[in-house]
Design a protein around this motif. Structure first.
Motif, mmCIF file in Angstrom:
data_model
loop_
_atom_site.group_PDB
_atom_site.id
_atom_site.type_symbol
_atom_site.label_atom_id
_atom_site.label_comp_id
_atom_site.label_asym_id
_atom_site.label_seq_id
_atom_site.Cartn_x
_atom_site.Cartn_y
_atom_site.Cartn_z
ATOM 1 N N ASP A 2 -2.386 10.573 -8.235
ATOM 2 C CA ASP A 2 -3.611 11.033 -7.595
ATOM 3 C C ASP A 2 -3.575 10.804 -6.087
ATOM 4 N N LEU A 3 -3.077 9.638 -5.677
ATOM 5 C CA LEU A 3 -2.978 9.364 -4.256
ATOM 6 C C LEU A 3 -1.958 10.283 -3.587
ATOM 7 N N ARG A 4 -0.860 10.577 -4.285
ATOM 8 C CA ARG A 4 0.142 11.498 -3.732
ATOM 9 C C ARG A 4 -0.457 12.881 -3.527
ATOM 10 N N ARG A 5 -1.356 13.286 -4.428
ATOM 11 C CA ARG A 5 -2.004 14.587 -4.275
ATOM 12 C C ARG A 5 -2.858 14.604 -3.013
ATOM 13 N N MET B 176 0.825 -1.200 0.000
ATOM 14 C CA MET B 176 0.000 0.000 0.000
ATOM 15 C C MET B 176 0.866 1.259 0.000
ATOM 16 N N ARG B 177 1.957 1.250 0.740
ATOM 17 C CA ARG B 177 2.845 2.419 0.756
ATOM 18 C C ARG B 177 3.434 2.662 -0.625
ATOM 19 N N GLU B 178 3.775 1.574 -1.316
ATOM 20 C CA GLU B 178 4.341 1.726 -2.666
ATOM 21 C C GLU B 178 3.305 2.320 -3.617
ATOM 22 N N ILE B 179 2.047 1.851 -3.496
ATOM 23 C CA ILE B 179 0.992 2.396 -4.348
ATOM 24 C C ILE B 179 0.811 3.888 -4.062
ATOM 25 N N TRP B 180 0.760 4.257 -2.785
ATOM 26 C CA TRP B 180 0.569 5.653 -2.419
ATOM 27 C C TRP B 180 1.748 6.513 -2.846
ATOM 28 N N ALA B 181 2.939 5.920 -2.849
ATOM 29 C CA ALA B 181 4.123 6.709 -3.191
ATOM 30 C C ALA B 181 4.268 6.929 -4.688
ATOM 31 N N THR B 182 3.664 6.055 -5.485
ATOM 32 C CA THR B 182 3.879 6.142 -6.938
ATOM 33 C C THR B 182 2.674 6.641 -7.706
ATOM 34 N N ASP B 183 1.484 6.532 -7.140
ATOM 35 C CA ASP B 183 0.286 6.978 -7.855
ATOM 36 C C ASP B 183 0.125 8.485 -7.692
#
Length: 308
Positions: free
Chosen positions: A267-270, A258-265
């Motif tokens: 929209d999620l980073r925004r 989940m951290r990897e998804i949040w770090a690379t996506d």
């Protein structure tokens, strides 16, 4: 003695009645009116009237001697409390039928402002205690310590309870989910990662999808709102449900993934970069001079139109 008198007053006795009853209980023997007045502080001019009211209520008995003098004995405390319990229960059951029959449908759903921590927590207790079908709660340990007994009672009476708890729960109750992703206290990875500051906490309580309380604690101050507005209630429910869903997904997928998804996506980073905003709003709500919408204006200031 003062605390006992106050509790008896809350259950329907007048101050003089409560003092006289406590005096009779503490005497261990029958007392006449003069003795009750002397020991209790009830004025002699009203003591016989007060004792007469206790007799009428069944909380005391008259004893007439051969010289036609009257003494008084109390109904034993256990019997008095059991009688009060029955009467209170009967009144509640009667009102549960009668009051809804006379309630007029609201012409508009108002939002009630709660000005301090005491009012906020009292109203939260009301919502939890009134729930009969389901209960949604988003809460931090500080408030959970106060509300957990009532939440546990809700579970025991069959209320479907879903709790989003920030941090480790000492005694899990109901369907409790610990908020672990993103971790309270900060998410170290990524620029703009923000703290969910335990000094700036949000409290959400929704009962039966009918009433909602939303409030916050910020640096020693607190604010909150209560409403039965269906739109606000629905948003509060979805807020808790979505947060719980995120914890379930993170637990299934794995926090590292989940951290990897949040770090690379992007929209999620925004969204992650904006995680400071709730805490900032709580800080602003608790700032000196801040006046929540709908609260009274300062003395001498013109009152705005209230569209709540």
């Amino acid at each position: 003695m003062r605390d006992v008198v106050e509790q008896l007053q809350r259950l329907g006795m007048s101050g003089y009645e409560a003092k006289a009853y406590v005096t009779l209980v503490g005497a261990g023997q029958p007392l006449n009116g003069y003795e009750v007045a002397k020991r209790s502080g009830v004025p002699r001019s009203t003591v016989y009237e007060t004792l007469g009211k206790l007799v009428t209520k069944g909380a005391a008995y008259e004893l007439r001697g051969s010289d036609d003098a009257t003494d008084y004995l109390p109904l034993p405390p256990r019997s008095l409390l059991e009688r009060m319990r029955r009467e209170f229960t009967d009144s509640i059951e009667s009102l549960e039928v009668a009051l809804p029959a006379i309630v007029a449908p609201p012409k508009a759903y108002l939002i009630h402002n709660l000005k301090d921590a005491g009012a906020l927590l009292d109203r939260a207790e009301d919502v939890v205690a009134g729930a009969r079908g389901d209960l949604f709660v988003s809460i931090w340990p500080q408030e959970m310590g106060l509300l957990s007994p009532l939440i546990r009672r809700a579970v025991e009476r069959g209320v479907e309870t879903s709790v989003m708890h920030f941090g480790t729960a000492r005694e899990p109750v109901g369907n409790l989910y610990e908020h672990r992703f993103p971790a309270p206290g900060g998410v170290p990875e990524g620029e703009g990662a923000a703290k969910e500051d335990p000094d700036h906490r949000l409290l959400v309580v929704v009962g039966d999808r009918r009433e909602a309380l939303v409030g916050g604690f910020a640096g020693g101050t607190a604010w909150g709102v209560y409403t039965e507005d269906p739109a606000v209630v629905a948003m509060a429910v979805e807020y808790v449900r979505q947060d719980i869903a995120l914890q379930i997904v993170a637990g299934r997928v794995g926090h590292e993934a989940m951290r990897e998804i949040w770090a690379t996506d992007p929209d999620l980073r925004r969204f992650l970069s904006e995680r400071d905003r709730p805490a900032a709003l709580l800080r602003a709500a608790g700032a000196p001079g801040h006046r929540p919408y709908g609260s009274p204006p300062p003395h001498g200031a013109p009152a705005p139109h209230d569209h709540t």
